[in-house]
Design an enzyme around this catalytic site. Structure first.
Site, PDB file in Angstrom:
ATOM      1  N   ASP A 415       0.693  -1.148   0.001  1.00  0.00           N
ATOM      2  CA  ASP A 415      -0.060  -0.071  -0.138  1.00  0.00           C
ATOM      3  C   ASP A 415       0.897   1.195   0.003  1.00  0.00           C
ATOM      4  O   ASP A 415       1.841   1.373   0.574  1.00  0.00           O
ATOM      5  CB  ASP A 415      -0.981  -0.164   1.125  1.00  0.00           C
ATOM      6  CG  ASP A 415      -1.917   0.980   1.234  1.00  0.00           C
ATOM      7  OD1 ASP A 415      -2.864   1.244   0.383  1.00  0.00           O
ATOM      8  OD2 ASP A 415      -1.512   1.971   2.173  1.00  0.00           O
ATOM      9  N   GLU A 468       0.816  -0.418  -5.106  1.00  0.00           N
ATOM     10  CA  GLU A 468      -0.087   0.561  -5.357  1.00  0.00           C
ATOM     11  C   GLU A 468       0.725   1.731  -5.645  1.00  0.00           C
ATOM     12  O   GLU A 468       1.129   2.234  -4.541  1.00  0.00           O
ATOM     13  CB  GLU A 468      -1.026   0.560  -3.983  1.00  0.00           C
ATOM     14  CG  GLU A 468      -2.313   1.439  -4.485  1.00  0.00           C
ATOM     15  CD  GLU A 468      -2.726   2.335  -3.281  1.00  0.00           C
ATOM     16  OE1 GLU A 468      -3.711   3.135  -3.347  1.00  0.00           O
ATOM     17  OE2 GLU A 468      -1.836   2.614  -2.260  1.00  0.00           O
TER      18      GLU A 468
END
Length: 735
Positions: A415, A468
């Site tokens: 993330d 991401e």
């Protein structure tokens, strides 16, 4: 012989004794436990609140000596002669306890362990630091170890010592900063924390264990001693046979899930399912829809449910919200038995500021940066890991390996990579510090990602990593040896943004935005991409994917089906957030459930059936897999018909023996006799039509078509097809 009280204390000054009583002595092992005094041995124990203590023989339980209280507050001592092996019998006001003396054990961790931890290269921290159930010299207990280099004193506290930090202060292992102690007769299930006195003498709020492998479910915050018994895995064949996923050869279609809100039980206080129930309900559901992977929003222990797991503090512990670590392993095992891989969202970018967590863990900025220009995220009110410290890098990499190796997880989706790569991420000009070259690139993060991915690829051949990353940082999925970061896949945020923008336009205006659907192919092979329609697109006032579609109810469904057909035909691995597969009409609410009642409506059930069929075709059609990552497998069949808002894509298998033509009509006007040039002469069969009646469409389309000698689009033969309104059709060449 019986020593005098002064000899029992061996000339230890009152200041040191008072420090023991006050719980502020930095080296309790120098006073407590067994120590030679002249020709005999003296045992000292600090047991505040006891009414008496005896030293007993470890072999026959006979009493060796009654311990004498030699200093106020509960410090006892006794002469045990030449004996070396003993136990303590402690008389409490309401019970009698027998135990080995924690201070009778020598140093626990080996010098190699300490060296590797300091170097940041100890990749099995989950079995080294934290709480480990082990036997030492035939004595069962728990070894506790924690990194707190700037502490004056560290104690382990729990139910077993009434959370009294004076009872079990730990031993500091030199310059490593590791504190350790072995507590006999404890075992899995015990709750514990660390009580730390900082270098200025202040007692900090009790801290959860950074390397705990089990934790209490929020809002409780204690760590729990986890079992070291190995889980009985049944997925050996899976682990051996799924080592090609990182190469991207096959289909990867991901169902992204927030476990708490996938399905709640209204009759039981709206509770969420546990790991066992998820194994019984989520796993069969995902398998039935044909997804190859489940991606779980972070299931590492986190204090605030409203963060959806993206502010974790227990990077080694599956959250207690769904059950035990063993239950989590069972869930993974059941996924693999059903042919489903598991991806975990993992957060090495930042952590929350809760005082019982990592923040100023030993009274200093230990895991985070001291300077807020490097160490504080204003957007999220979180702290940023200091990747310039070896121990912090090693802590994070060991966390990643904990999930991949010990829990057989198939992939990590990392993330907030962009926030880690840029020192000026979401900061004004005066709010960040340039790197040593004066640039905005975070060189420590770059090195961390290269090292992380190299270690994962070396140690976990079954696993892959996904970034991401929302910027144009070059080489995110290139190998480190070629100057890249080493990820296996990257979320294609540009495709997501552009395609959703296009689909939200009224069809009458789409011709003016045609390039938003074709531009992604300009850079489609610059990285190894995954196409995400993730949770981020259905929160914070963005509405649902269905809700973004224009038109009346029928047109919304038709637009959505056409869009999904386009997405599955577009090169790149696929990801869809829960609820989107049934055309959920409302925005995701993490406190509620997916609105499963929508499936009573045939049109919503039709969207679900379409997703099932798209996944089935994707998994079984080599032409839709090869060109995910290889440009020679893709060609625009129709890329410039903006006036009619029509798109056509050829997808070829590696040897070009298989070919699929996907055609999308993004207007509500049916196109009869639309001509498309093709390479392959003969019969083309329609294998999917998002306008089919079974999906809730108007059932306009083609059974099969044949080529004729009519040049079109630069090819010698072509086919004439019917394009239904707001639809995508797939045609496969049959020869």
């Amino acid at each position: 012989m019986n020593l005098e009280r002064a000899d029992l204390l061996a000339h230890i000054d009152n200041g040191a004794l008072q420090a023991i009583v006050d719980g502020r002595h930095g080296d309790p092992f120098s006073i407590l436990g067994r120590h030679p005094v002249g020709q005999t041995n003296v045992v000292r124990a600090f047991v505040p609140g006891a009414s008496g203590v005896e030293v007993i023989d470890a072999q026959d339980d006979s009493v060796i000596a009654d311990m004498e209280k030699v200093f106020g507050g509960g410090l006892y001592a006794a002469d045990i002669g030449g004996r070396r092996s003993y136990r303590l019998r402690i008389h409490w006001p309401d019970a009698v306890q027998e135990t080995e003396d924690p201070y009778s054990f020598g140093p626990l961790l080996g010098e190699l362990d300490l060296h590797l931890i300091s170097q940041g290269t100890h990749y099995d921290l989950g079995r080294t630091l934290g709480a480990q159930s082990i036997d030492i010299d035939g004595v069962a207990g728990v070894r506790f170890a924690v990194w707190a280099p700037n502490a004056r004193r560290v104690s382990v506290v729990g139910d077993f010592n009434s959370w009294d930090g004076r009872r079990h202060p730990m031993r500091l292992r030199g310059s490593s900063g590791i504190w350790e102690i072995f507590l006999p007769r404890l075992g899995p299930g015990e709750r514990y924390k660390y009580e730390i006195v900082d270098r200025d003498g202040h007692t900090l709020p009790q801290k959860a264990d950074p390397v705990a492998r089990a934790s209490e479910a929020a809002p409780s915050t204690a760590s729990i001693v986890a079992s070291n018994n190995p889980f009985r895995w049944t997925d050996d064949d899976w682990m051996r046979s799924h080592q090609s996923a990182r190469e991207g050869k096959g289909a990867i279609s991901v169902y992204e899930v927030h476990l708490e809100s996938w399905l709640r039980i209204p009759e039981e206080g709206n509770r969420n399912l546990n790991w066992i129930e998820l194994s019984q309900r989520l796993v069969p559901y995902v398998a039935d829809l044909g997804f190859t992977h489940i991606e779980l929003l972070p299931i590492m222990e986190h204090p605030f449910g409203g963060s959806w797991g993206y502010q974790p503090l227990g990077l080694f512990a599956p959250t207690g919200r769904y059950g035990t670590p063993e239950d989590f392993a069972y869930f993974i095992d059941r996924c693999h038995a059903a042919g489903i891989g598991v991806i975990l969202d993992w957060v090495p970018a930042h952590f929350p500021t809760d005082v019982w967590g990592l923040a100023r863990f030993d009274g200093t900025a230990l895991y985070e940066h001291e300077d807020p220009r490097e160490g504080f995220h204003k957007d999220w009110n979180t702290l940023i890991y200091n990747l310039g410290r070896n121990e912090v890098k090693g802590f994070l990499i060991a966390s990643a390996l904990e999930w991949l190796e010990h829990y057989h997880v198939d992939a990590l989706r990392v993330d907030a990579v962009a926030s880690m790569l840029y020192r000026d991420y979401s900061r004004n000009a005066d709010e960040w510090i340039p790197n040593k070259y004066g640039g905005r690139e975070n060189l420590e993060s770059v090195e961390f990602f290269k090292h992380l991915n190299s270690i994962v690829h070396n140690r976990c051949p079954h696993a892959f990593t996904v970034a991401e990353e929302s910027t144009a940082w070059p080489g995110v999925t290139k190998p480190p040896e070629e100057g890249g970061l080493g990820f296996d896949f990257k979320w294609n945020m540009g495709w997501m943004h552009d395609s959703l923008h296009y689909m939200q336009e009224d069809p009458v205006y789409r011709k003016y935005h045609h390039g938003m659907m074709t531009f992604s192919m300009v850079y489609a092979y610059s990285e190894r991409f995954m196409l995400p329609l993730s949770h981020d697109e259905v929160v914070h006032g963005k509405g649902s994917i269905f809700g973004k579609m224009p038109g009346d109810n029928w047109q919304k469904h038709a637009n959505l089906r056409a869009y999904y057909g386009f997405m599955w035909a577009h090169p790149g691995k696929k990801l869809l957030f829960m609820g989107s597969e049934i055309g959920q009409t409302t925005e995701w609410n993490h406190d509620a459930s997916v609105v499963w009642d929508l499936l009573d409506n045939p049109q919503h059930a039709g969207v679900q059936r379409l997703i099932r069929d798209l996944n089935h075709i994707y998994v079984n059609e080599p032409a839709l897999q090869f060109s995910d990552l290889h440009p020679q497998g893709f060609e625009w069949a129709v890329g410039d018909d903006a006036e009619n808002s029509i798109f056509g894509m050829f997808r070829f298998s590696e040897d070009r023996s298989s070919c699929v033509l996907a055609l999308s009509n993004m207007t509500p006007v049916p196109r009869q006799g639309y001509r498309v040039g093709v390479y392959n002469a003969g019969r083309w069969a329609e294998i999917l039509n998002t306008d089919a009646g079974i999906y809730g469409g108007s059932n306009l389309g083609n059974s099969e078509v044949w080529t004729d000698e009519h040049p079109s689009h630069g090819k010698q033969q072509s086919i004439s097809v019917t394009l239904p309104p707001l639809s995508t059709i797939y045609l496969r060449w049959r020869g």
